[in-house]
Scaffold this active site. Structure first.
Site, PDB file in Angstrom:
ATOM      1  N   TYR A   1       0.851  -1.199   0.000  1.00 34.99           N
ATOM      2  CA  TYR A   1       0.000   0.000   0.000  1.00 34.99           C
ATOM      3  C   TYR A   1       0.875   1.233   0.000  1.00 34.99           C
ATOM      4  CZ  TYR A   1      -5.015  -0.417   0.054  1.00 34.99           C
ATOM      5  OH  TYR A   1      -6.311  -0.559  -0.341  1.00 34.99           O
TER       6      TYR A   1
ATOM      7  N   GLU B   1      -0.476   4.823  -0.609  1.00 38.18           N
ATOM      8  CA  GLU B   1      -1.236   6.050  -0.927  1.00 38.18           C
ATOM      9  C   GLU B   1      -0.353   7.268  -0.713  1.00 38.18           C
ATOM     10  OE1 GLU B   1      -4.496   4.376   1.282  1.00 38.18           O
ATOM     11  OE2 GLU B   1      -5.902   5.491   0.004  1.00 38.18           O
TER      12      GLU B   1
ATOM     13  N   ASP C   1      -5.321  13.337 -25.670  1.00 39.38           N
ATOM     14  CA  ASP C   1      -5.341  11.940 -25.229  1.00 39.38           C
ATOM     15  C   ASP C   1      -4.559  11.162 -26.295  1.00 39.38           C
ATOM     16  OD1 ASP C   1      -5.858   9.278 -24.798  1.00 39.38           O
ATOM     17  OD2 ASP C   1      -7.984   9.565 -24.338  1.00 39.38           O
TER      18      ASP C   1
ATOM     19  N   THR D   1      -2.612   5.936 -22.196  1.00 39.74           N
ATOM     20  CA  THR D   1      -2.502   4.625 -21.563  1.00 39.74           C
ATOM     21  C   THR D   1      -1.068   4.172 -21.783  1.00 39.74           C
ATOM     22  OG1 THR D   1      -3.262   3.571 -23.599  1.00 39.74           O
ATOM     23  CG2 THR D   1      -4.912   3.910 -21.874  1.00 39.74           C
TER      24      THR D   1
ATOM     25  N   LYS E   1      -0.685   0.319 -25.125  1.00 38.96           N
ATOM     26  CA  LYS E   1      -0.994   0.158 -26.551  1.00 38.96           C
ATOM     27  C   LYS E   1       0.336   0.176 -27.320  1.00 38.96           C
ATOM     28  CE  LYS E   1      -5.718   1.878 -26.067  1.00 38.96           C
ATOM     29  NZ  LYS E   1      -5.896   2.639 -24.811  1.00 38.96           N
TER      30      LYS E   1
ATOM     31  N   ARG F   1      -0.994  -2.689 -18.552  1.00 40.49           N
ATOM     32  CA  ARG F   1      -2.241  -1.918 -18.641  1.00 40.49           C
ATOM     33  C   ARG F   1      -2.204  -0.809 -17.605  1.00 40.49           C
ATOM     34  NH1 ARG F   1      -5.006  -4.689 -21.919  1.00 40.49           N
ATOM     35  NH2 ARG F   1      -6.618  -3.116 -21.928  1.00 40.49           N
TER      36      ARG F   1
HETATM   37  N1  DSN Z   1     -10.792   0.320 -25.555  1.00 36.14           N
HETATM   38  C1  DSN Z   1      -9.693   1.090 -26.059  1.00 36.14           C
HETATM   39  C2  DSN Z   1      -9.502   0.857 -27.511  1.00 36.14           C
HETATM   40  O1  DSN Z   1      -9.748  -0.238 -27.944  1.00 36.14           O
HETATM   41  O2  DSN Z   1      -9.081   1.748 -28.230  1.00 36.14           O
HETATM   42  C3  DSN Z   1      -9.831   2.501 -25.752  1.00 36.14           C
HETATM   43  O3  DSN Z   1     -10.049   2.633 -24.386  1.00 36.14           O
END
Ligand code: DSN
Length: 432
Positions: free
Chosen positions: A51, A53, A197, A223, A226, A232
């Site tokens: 933990y 925080e 984004d 994110t 990707k 993730r």
């Molecule tokens: N679900 C993601 C995507 O497939 O682009 C975006 O959050």
């Protein structure tokens, strides 16, 4: 893994099936990738126990000296990768990164603008079924029917009419470079904040293949899983001068001195509690990998593969939104092929090819059916596939789409997919 086999054979078997699915199928979902074994190890490591925080040096729990080191390493590596002055690596996901960023810059009821979900945007950019659409007054902008690219004439018109407090650029099915500079001009014209984004192209941004949002945007979210090929998770960044650079946000709390502190406090305690320290450790590993020259070669290959696929599809009379791609993603309108996105996704899945159905701009069909599919190259490029494999894969996809109820043909395609997958194995480290 062998320990789990003894202690929980039931779950072990399920994990084994997923491992084999990942090995035996062609992963063309544009938002997915395969992390390195090192990232996998860190994500499954002992920091899951802790933990923490708070932030490095300012935690609400004892025993944080090592997780502090991991979080500082992740932050420093991310700053270097993106040329950022400020980074928060704690958001559990892209949605939470977006929520914290929005809550920093706008108040409930304020007007925001984002790309329409059906035109390539994202749920958190103002969809009525998402917190963003429920908490804010959303004016969506769209792409042009002919160009498939953001219609800046209309965006400017809407912005002047509705005077948004913040504009979001970026999306999840936008095949072209995000036009940060043009968005900045619109934002400046109406005195709005600009939030980028970059969840989809962040790996390409990190290596300079995609333009950087940093000189133009007040806040940048992404994110990490990707094209960036990490675990993730999410992340929030700011460019060179996060000390209230545009003078438009006056922090309300006496304890908060500048915007970066305000963002930190929106992430925790604003919307999250304890950070996922094992994932932050894995982010540090992935950012370290992304700083290496090999990662730049990898991202170049992602784009080369996507462009090759795009050319092949076009030569077979497929309608690609915007006429092609600059990135890792293609959005294909299947209307002229007389098949819905849903039927194409299902038939391709039977053949061992994973894609997702996707709305196309001005789609007449529902999100559950759709007229299109989205295809991306990050995962197959990680496996080492190149131009020759891209051509082969497009031909396989085309044969399924042209005869999607022909089980014998689908069986043959599945065999070809299996041969391809066997030539590019995944996770040798996991084999007994
Ligand atoms: N679900 C993601 C995507 O497939 O682009 C975006 O959050």
């Amino acid at each position: 893994m062998s320990h789990l086999k003894q202690t929980d054979p039931e779950l072990f078997k399920i994990l084994g099936k997923e491992e084999s699915r990942e090995h035996n199928t062609l992963e063309l979902i544009a938002s997915e990738n395969f992390v390195s074994y090192s990232v996998l190890e860190a994500a499954g490591g002992v920091m899951t126990n802790k933990y923490a925080e708070g932030y490095p040096g300012k935690r609400y729990y004892g025993g944080c000296e090592h997780v502090d080191e991991a979080e500082n390493l992740a932050r420093e590596r991310a700053k270097k990768l993106f040329n950022a002055e400020y980074v928060n690596v704690q958001p559990h996901s892209g949605s939470q990164a977006n929520m914290a960023a929005l809550m920093t810059f706008v108040k409930v009821g304020d007007t925001i603008m984002g790309l329409d979900l059906a035109h390539g945007g994202h749920l958190t950019h103002g969809s009525p079924v998402n917190f963003s659409g429920r908490l804010y007054n959303v004016i969506s902008y769209q792409v042009g029917k002919e160009t498939g690219r953001v219609d800046f004439y209309n965006l400017m018109k809407l912005a002047k009419e509705h005077r948004p407090k913040l504009i979001i650029c970026g999306g999840s099915a936008y095949p072209r470079f995000i036009e940060f500079e043009q968005f900045r001009q619109v934002a400046d014209e109406v005195g709005a904040f600009l939030m980028a984004d970059i969840a989809h192209p962040s790996g390409l941004v990190a290596t300079g293949i995609h333009p950087s949002p940093m000189p133009y945007c007040d806040v940048v979210t992404t994110t990490t899983h990707k094209t960036l090929r990490g675990p993730r998770g999410g992340m929030i960044m700011m460019g060179k001068d996060p000390e209230n650079p545009w003078g438009k946000v006056a922090p309300k709390s006496g304890r908060v001195k500048n915007i970066s502190e305000l963002i930190d406090s929106m992430v925790m305690p604003g919307i999250q509690g304890g950070p996922l320290m094992h994932i932050i450790a894995a982010k540090a590993v992935a950012f370290g990998e992304a700083l290496k020259p090999e990662f730049k070669e990898y991202t170049k290959a992602i784009v080369k593969n996507a462009k090759t696929m795009a050319e092949e599809f076009i030569s077979l009379d497929y309608h690609l939104i915007s006429g092609g791609t600059d990135t890792h993603v293609m959005l294909i309108d299947l209307t002229n092929k007389n098949i819905t996105g849903k039927a194409a996704e299902n038939a391709l899945e039977k053949a061992g090819i994973t894609v997702n159905k996707n709305m196309v701009p001005f789609d007449q069909r529902s999100p559950f059916i759709t007229s299109g599919i989205r295809i991306g190259t990050p995962a197959i490029t990680t496996r080492g596939m190149g131009v020759a494999e891209m051509r082969k894969i497009v031909k396989l996809i085309d044969s399924v789409i042209n005869d999607h109820e022909n089980e014998a043909l689908i069986g043959n395609v599945k065999n070809s997919v299996q041969d391809l997958c066997n030539s590019f194995p995944l996770y040798d480290e996991l084999r007994d």
